[in-house]
Design a protein around this motif. Structure first.
Motif, PDB file in Angstrom:
ATOM      1  N   VAL A  32       0.732  -1.172   0.026  1.00 22.42           N
ATOM      2  CA  VAL A  32       0.110  -0.043  -0.021  1.00 22.42           C
ATOM      3  C   VAL A  32       0.993   1.180  -0.004  1.00 22.42           C
ATOM      4  O   VAL A  32       0.501   2.473  -0.114  1.00 22.42           O
ATOM      5  N   GLY A  33       2.003   1.158   0.192  1.00 18.05           N
ATOM      6  CA  GLY A  33       2.922   2.272   0.330  1.00 18.05           C
ATOM      7  C   GLY A  33       3.060   2.806  -1.290  1.00 18.05           C
ATOM      8  O   GLY A  33       2.644   2.288  -2.302  1.00 18.05           O
ATOM      9  N   ASP A  34       3.718   4.067  -1.332  1.00 18.52           N
ATOM     10  CA  ASP A  34       4.010   4.602  -2.725  1.00 18.52           C
ATOM     11  C   ASP A  34       5.018   3.826  -3.484  1.00 18.52           C
ATOM     12  O   ASP A  34       6.018   3.404  -3.124  1.00 18.52           O
ATOM     13  N   GLY A  35       4.265   3.447  -4.542  1.00 18.50           N
ATOM     14  CA  GLY A  35       4.986   2.404  -5.234  1.00 18.50           C
ATOM     15  C   GLY A  35       6.381   2.844  -5.957  1.00 18.50           C
ATOM     16  O   GLY A  35       7.318   1.963  -5.754  1.00 18.50           O
ATOM     17  N   ALA A  36       6.381   3.848  -6.270  1.00 17.86           N
ATOM     18  CA  ALA A  36       7.548   4.520  -6.946  1.00 17.86           C
ATOM     19  C   ALA A  36       8.815   4.652  -5.859  1.00 17.86           C
ATOM     20  O   ALA A  36       9.912   4.304  -6.084  1.00 17.86           O
ATOM     21  N   ALA A  37       8.243   4.939  -4.775  1.00 21.28           N
ATOM     22  CA  ALA A  37       9.319   5.204  -3.577  1.00 21.28           C
ATOM     23  C   ALA A  37       9.799   3.740  -3.101  1.00 21.28           C
ATOM     24  O   ALA A  37      10.982   3.555  -2.770  1.00 21.28           O
ATOM     25  N   VAL A  38       8.851   3.005  -3.181  1.00 22.35           N
ATOM     26  CA  VAL A  38       8.999   1.562  -2.479  1.00 22.35           C
ATOM     27  C   VAL A  38       9.987   0.945  -3.583  1.00 22.35           C
ATOM     28  O   VAL A  38      11.017   0.182  -3.278  1.00 22.35           O
ATOM     29  N   ASP A  39       9.793   0.935  -5.012  1.00 21.14           N
ATOM     30  CA  ASP A  39      10.694   0.551  -6.014  1.00 21.14           C
ATOM     31  C   ASP A  39      11.880   1.075  -5.860  1.00 21.14           C
ATOM     32  O   ASP A  39      13.014   0.232  -5.913  1.00 21.14           O
ATOM     33  N   ALA A  40      12.129   2.280  -5.564  1.00 22.45           N
ATOM     34  CA  ALA A  40      13.333   2.846  -5.712  1.00 22.45           C
ATOM     35  C   ALA A  40      14.306   2.307  -4.275  1.00 22.45           C
ATOM     36  O   ALA A  40      15.524   2.312  -4.512  1.00 22.45           O
ATOM     37  N   ALA A  41      13.460   2.350  -3.086  1.00 21.53           N
ATOM     38  CA  ALA A  41      14.093   1.863  -2.068  1.00 21.53           C
ATOM     39  C   ALA A  41      14.621   0.368  -2.209  1.00 21.53           C
ATOM     40  O   ALA A  41      15.608   0.056  -1.601  1.00 21.53           O
ATOM     41  N   LEU A  42      13.765  -0.498  -2.630  1.00 23.17           N
ATOM     42  CA  LEU A  42      14.151  -1.967  -3.030  1.00 23.17           C
ATOM     43  C   LEU A  42      15.515  -1.935  -3.800  1.00 23.17           C
ATOM     44  O   LEU A  42      16.350  -2.555  -3.594  1.00 23.17           O
ATOM     45  N   LEU A  43      15.477  -1.424  -4.832  1.00 17.07           N
ATOM     46  CA  LEU A  43      16.528  -1.178  -5.856  1.00 17.07           C
ATOM     47  C   LEU A  43      17.981  -0.651  -5.186  1.00 17.07           C
ATOM     48  O   LEU A  43      18.960  -1.317  -5.320  1.00 17.07           O
TER      49      LEU A  43
END
Length: 395
Positions: A32-43
């Motif tokens: 449910v978090g901000d998708g773009a921010a989550v993707d960036a954090a994972l990467l």
């Protein structure tokens, strides 16, 4: 809503634990978090963690091998591509072998934005779980022996991969392919014997050439995957092939590979021979299963394991005999001191990289399996003379 980095940290922490409900709640936070921010954090976290592996001895093919064992296919793909993304941040110089390994895994990278969704196949929730599992795997890996200077280190520009493209090795591959495909033991014996003879002579020539060089290189190493079932028996086969080619082998059971130390020509021989002999041993074991089923007994795990152990020990005897014969044929007073010095150098390298190795004792659990494995190794034999073998294992 907490920042994406906090959500990711919670998901990684709970994934390491045993509380399944807590792990699912933490994963829901990423969903449910901000998708773009989550993707960036994972990467960012994946690439940062991957980058820490290279100075600790890991190589791209090592990581790929382990990912395929421990992650889902999508998780392995995510990690593979994260390695390609991390390549952009590597300090110079980056050795050629590193990029060759990266290309061999099929790793690719395009752009950072939307990277996870492009690999999610329409299932973002599962892709997030797989990505978290990949982070956990990478961050829990222990240091391993540094076999080549990592990117950015002194000597990285000169760290070459073992030679795999010579005409001699092409001839060896062709001979071993014939040994694997024939249904006649005598033909398999002849093809394998010729392959070992070619590699032994090539190794001797390389040793004498290095001895006359002003500055010859020292021993290096390769890692060979060891998969279940019967991983211990497969590791024993690697050890026996390594010993016959003046190399040393250490099996890391928990990581699923054996590390083989030696000089480049010998390492190439071990990789080629081991692969072929494992194919031949497996085929012979399957034939033995059929004979056992058609008789009064039935196939058991003990039979298979004893078969492969016996095959490894007997084939090791014969490989060592072939190597010794090749050395005897070479009439050169320099040879024995040169080979002794190389063996000492390899043992010294082993003691430096693996000071705490232990040996495993073999147990014969099935007499028929042992006898069948010995017979199968005779069929793949290299020479009728049989020096005494030695029991052993890896680590």
């Amino acid at each position: 809503m907490p920042p994406a980095e906090q959500l990711l940290d919670a998901a990684v922490t709970t994934a390491r634990g045993s509380d399944v409900r807590a792990a699912e709640r933490a994963l829901d936070g990423l969903v449910v978090g901000d998708g773009a921010a989550v993707d960036a954090a994972l990467l960012a976290r994946l690439t940062r963690s991957v980058g820490r592996l290279w100075p600790r001895g890991w190589q791209p093919v090592d990581l790929e091998r382990l990912a395929l064992r421990r992650l889902t296919p999508r998780g392995a793909r995510l990690l593979r591509d994260a390695v390609a993304a991390q390549r952009r941040a590597l300090p110079a110089p980056v050795p050629a072998w590193f990029d060759e390994q990266l290309a061999a895994t099929g790793a690719r990278w395009d752009t950072d934005a939307g990277w996870l969704d492009r690999r999610a196949d329409g299932d973002r929730i599962t892709a997030l779980r797989d990505a978290v599992d990949a982070v956990v795997l990478v961050e829990e890996l222990p240091p391993v022996a540094v076999l080549r200077p990592p990117p950015g280190s002194a000597g990285a520009s000169y760290a070459a991969a073992p030679a795999t493209g010579s005409r001699m090795l092409d001839r060896v591959r062709a001979l071993l392919a014939k040994a694997e495909s024939t249904g006649y033991p005598a033909e398999a014996e002849a093809f394998t014997a010729k392959a070992q003879e070619l590699m032994a002579r090539h190794s001797i020539d390389a040793a004498l050439l290095d001895a006359g060089a002003v500055r010859a290189g020292g021993p290096g190493g390769v890692r060979i995957g060891v998969d279940a079932p019967y991983a211990a028996a497969k590791a024993l086969l690697i050890q026996e092939v390594a010993a016959a080619n003046r190399c040393e082998s250490v099996w890391s059971d928990d990581l699923g590979f054996a590390t083989v130390l030696g000089f480049p020509a010998d390492l190439a021989a071990v990789e080629l021979l081991h692969t072929s002999l494992l194919v031949q041993a497996t085929a012979a074991m399957l034939r033995g299963r059929g004979e056992r089923r058609s008789g009064s007994g039935r196939r058991t795990k003990g039979y298979d394991e004893s078969f492969l152990n016996a095959f490894a020990l007997r084939i090791g005897d014969r490989l060592r005999t072939a190597s010794a014969a090749a050395a005897e044929e070479r009439d050169d007073d320099r040879l024995l001191p040169v080979l002794a010095a190389r063996s000492d150098a390899v043992r010294g390298h082993l003691e430096q990289l693996f000071p705490g190795t232990t040996r495993h004792r073999l147990q014969v659990r099935d007499e028929q399996g042992w006898a069948s494995g010995t017979s199968a190794a005779d069929d793949a034999s290299l020479d009728p003379r049989r020096p005494a073998g030695r029991l052993g294992g890896g680590r």
